[in-house]
Enzyme design. Sequence first.
Site, PDB file in Angstrom:
ATOM      1  N   ASP A  62       0.872  -1.176   0.000  1.00  9.14           N
ATOM      2  CA  ASP A  62       0.000   0.000   0.000  1.00  9.14           C
ATOM      3  C   ASP A  62       0.912   1.229   0.000  1.00  9.14           C
ATOM      4  OD1 ASP A  62      -1.648   2.163   0.884  1.00  9.14           O
ATOM      5  OD2 ASP A  62      -3.060   0.710   1.711  1.00  9.14           O
ATOM      6  N   VAL A  63       0.655   2.185  -0.915  1.00 11.60           N
ATOM      7  CA  VAL A  63       1.538   3.362  -1.026  1.00 11.60           C
ATOM      8  C   VAL A  63       1.543   4.236   0.234  1.00 11.60           C
ATOM      9  CG1 VAL A  63       1.404   3.505  -3.553  1.00 11.60           C
ATOM     10  CG2 VAL A  63      -0.228   4.791  -2.174  1.00 11.60           C
ATOM     11  N   TYR A 154      -9.413  15.186  -4.406  1.00 16.48           N
ATOM     12  CA  TYR A 154      -8.629  14.659  -5.543  1.00 16.48           C
ATOM     13  C   TYR A 154      -7.825  15.787  -6.204  1.00 16.48           C
ATOM     14  CZ  TYR A 154      -7.808  11.992  -9.892  1.00 16.48           C
ATOM     15  OH  TYR A 154      -7.241  11.349 -10.969  1.00 16.48           O
ATOM     16  N   ALA A 156      -6.865  18.629  -4.903  1.00 19.16           N
ATOM     17  CA  ALA A 156      -5.790  19.076  -4.011  1.00 19.16           C
ATOM     18  C   ALA A 156      -4.619  18.090  -4.040  1.00 19.16           C
ATOM     19  CB  ALA A 156      -6.325  19.227  -2.588  1.00 19.16           C
ATOM     20  N   LYS A 158      -3.781  16.061  -6.501  1.00 19.94           N
ATOM     21  CA  LYS A 158      -3.109  16.071  -7.806  1.00 19.94           C
ATOM     22  C   LYS A 158      -2.345  17.374  -8.035  1.00 19.94           C
ATOM     23  CE  LYS A 158      -4.243  11.938  -9.182  1.00 19.94           C
ATOM     24  NZ  LYS A 158      -3.224  10.901  -9.372  1.00 19.94           N
TER      25      LYS A 158
HETATM   26  P1  NDP Z   1      -7.472   2.373 -11.629  1.00 13.89           P
HETATM   27  O1  NDP Z   1      -8.382   2.542 -10.442  1.00 13.89           O
HETATM   28  O2  NDP Z   1      -7.976   1.643 -12.822  1.00 13.89           O
HETATM   29  O3  NDP Z   1      -6.101   1.673 -11.145  1.00 13.89           O
HETATM   30  C1  NDP Z   1      -5.409   2.122 -10.012  1.00 13.89           C
HETATM   31  C2  NDP Z   1      -4.610   0.985  -9.410  1.00 13.89           C
HETATM   32  O4  NDP Z   1      -3.958   1.483  -8.219  1.00 13.89           O
HETATM   33  C3  NDP Z   1      -5.484  -0.188  -8.979  1.00 13.89           C
HETATM   34  O5  NDP Z   1      -4.863  -1.417  -9.290  1.00 13.89           O
HETATM   35  C4  NDP Z   1      -5.599   0.018  -7.476  1.00 13.89           C
HETATM   36  O6  NDP Z   1      -5.859  -1.185  -6.774  1.00 13.89           O
HETATM   37  C5  NDP Z   1      -4.218   0.570  -7.159  1.00 13.89           C
HETATM   38  N1  NDP Z   1      -4.214   1.245  -5.859  1.00 13.89           N
HETATM   39  C6  NDP Z   1      -5.225   1.948  -5.300  1.00 13.89           C
HETATM   40  N2  NDP Z   1      -4.862   2.364  -4.070  1.00 13.89           N
HETATM   41  C7  NDP Z   1      -3.616   1.907  -3.847  1.00 13.89           C
HETATM   42  C8  NDP Z   1      -2.722   1.992  -2.745  1.00 13.89           C
HETATM   43  N3  NDP Z   1      -3.045   2.635  -1.613  1.00 13.89           N
HETATM   44  N4  NDP Z   1      -1.496   1.411  -2.858  1.00 13.89           N
HETATM   45  C9  NDP Z   1      -1.154   0.746  -3.993  1.00 13.89           C
HETATM   46  N5  NDP Z   1      -1.965   0.605  -5.061  1.00 13.89           N
HETATM   47  C10 NDP Z   1      -3.184   1.187  -4.992  1.00 13.89           C
HETATM   48  O7  NDP Z   1      -6.998   3.851 -12.009  1.00 13.89           O
HETATM   49  P2  NDP Z   1      -6.475   4.454 -13.404  1.00 13.89           P
HETATM   50  O8  NDP Z   1      -5.609   3.489 -14.092  1.00 13.89           O
HETATM   51  O9  NDP Z   1      -7.609   5.085 -14.091  1.00 13.89           O
HETATM   52  O10 NDP Z   1      -5.588   5.681 -12.829  1.00 13.89           O
HETATM   53  C11 NDP Z   1      -4.190   5.580 -12.589  1.00 13.89           C
HETATM   54  C12 NDP Z   1      -3.684   6.943 -12.168  1.00 13.89           C
HETATM   55  O11 NDP Z   1      -3.990   7.911 -13.170  1.00 13.89           O
HETATM   56  C13 NDP Z   1      -4.307   7.457 -10.872  1.00 13.89           C
HETATM   57  O12 NDP Z   1      -3.343   8.157 -10.121  1.00 13.89           O
HETATM   58  C14 NDP Z   1      -5.372   8.418 -11.371  1.00 13.89           C
HETATM   59  O13 NDP Z   1      -5.669   9.403 -10.417  1.00 13.89           O
HETATM   60  C15 NDP Z   1      -4.676   8.992 -12.587  1.00 13.89           C
HETATM   61  N6  NDP Z   1      -5.602   9.569 -13.551  1.00 13.89           N
HETATM   62  C16 NDP Z   1      -6.559   8.784 -14.163  1.00 13.89           C
HETATM   63  C17 NDP Z   1      -7.426   9.339 -15.069  1.00 13.89           C
HETATM   64  C18 NDP Z   1      -8.476   8.557 -15.773  1.00 13.89           C
HETATM   65  O14 NDP Z   1      -9.261   9.167 -16.518  1.00 13.89           O
HETATM   66  N7  NDP Z   1      -8.536   7.242 -15.637  1.00 13.89           N
HETATM   67  C19 NDP Z   1      -7.354  10.788 -15.382  1.00 13.89           C
HETATM   68  C20 NDP Z   1      -6.319  11.495 -14.702  1.00 13.89           C
HETATM   69  C21 NDP Z   1      -5.489  10.893 -13.816  1.00 13.89           C
HETATM   70  P3  NDP Z   1      -7.401  -1.524  -6.341  1.00 13.89           P
HETATM   71  O15 NDP Z   1      -8.242  -1.325  -7.553  1.00 13.89           O
HETATM   72  O16 NDP Z   1      -7.337  -2.931  -5.882  1.00 13.89           O
HETATM   73  O17 NDP Z   1      -7.723  -0.529  -5.266  1.00 13.89           O
END
Ligand code: NDP
Length: 246
Positions: A62-63, A154, A156, A158
């Site tokens: 977990d991050v 979110y 804040a 980002k």
């Molecule tokens: P997803 O939710 O599809 O994937 C995110 C992944 O991160 C999941 O596997 C999730 O696991 C994992 N994760 C969540 N919390 C934690 C944690 N505490 N520690 C480690 N891993 C964790 O997201 P996206 O691929 O859409 O997004 C990826 C990034 O891009 C994010 O930072 C998002 O904010 C950013 N972003 C996305 C956009 C979009 O339109 N999709 C637009 C702008 C930015 P689990 O699902 O099991 O929780």
Amino acid sequence: MLVEGKIALVTGAAQGIGRAIALCLAGEGADVIISDVNEEKAREVAAEVESLGRRSLSVIVDVTDDEEIGKAVTKSLDKFNRIDILVNNAGITKDAILVRMKRSQWDDVISTNLTGVFNWMKACAKPMMKEKSGRIVNISSIIGLVGNTGQANYAASKAGILGLTKSAAKELAPWHINVNAVAPGFIATQMTEKLPEEIKKKMLSNIPLCRWGEPEEVARVVLFLVSEMSSYITGQVISVDGGMVM
Ligand code: NDP
């Protein structure tokens, strides 16, 4: 092969944009450490990296847990000796309008999206400084640039990533470590799939390129930022948003 022989670590790499980044880097010659909280999916992506002929390792962390991150870095260094590339991609949303937002919704999003990036950068900066080289890319969002109704937490987090990126870029430049951010717009992943149809329609009408982005389109910009192609770029934010913010 733009990153041949490099060792990359991607957080949140079990699905969506993180998975696309991991596979894109592996396709261009990097060995990739897959970090996520979802063990099963992380192992699947690690297997996909290996099927591309590269080495991989999944680290289930977990991050928000800096102690476990320290152990994961040690495990990664034991196997690969270096971490050349860090991509901070893990992120969550917990939306609510400001007056209804619970303190827990604020805390969860800030600690995952912002403190999580700080934790991983801090843990990887030292081994990178030792090598006198490195690349860090932090995944922000256009919401961090322009804000959004219902996403104060979110936005804040980002926007915080951008300040963190620029400060780290200045601090780490003497060690030849480039630190940049990518700000995606609306990308088709599980995160955006869950949005109500009405919001999706409204969003689409604000995208000059008239379509959602694909995770691979974000991954290719990350590839550019971690390759030699961008050797003189640091402290920058690149939007990948079909023209939403210009
Ligand atoms: P997803 O939710 O599809 O994937 C995110 C992944 O991160 C999941 O596997 C999730 O696991 C994992 N994760 C969540 N919390 C934690 C944690 N505490 N520690 C480690 N891993 C964790 O997201 P996206 O691929 O859409 O997004 C990826 C990034 O891009 C994010 O930072 C998002 O904010 C950013 N972003 C996305 C956009 C979009 O339109 N999709 C637009 C702008 C930015 P689990 O699902 O099991 O929780």
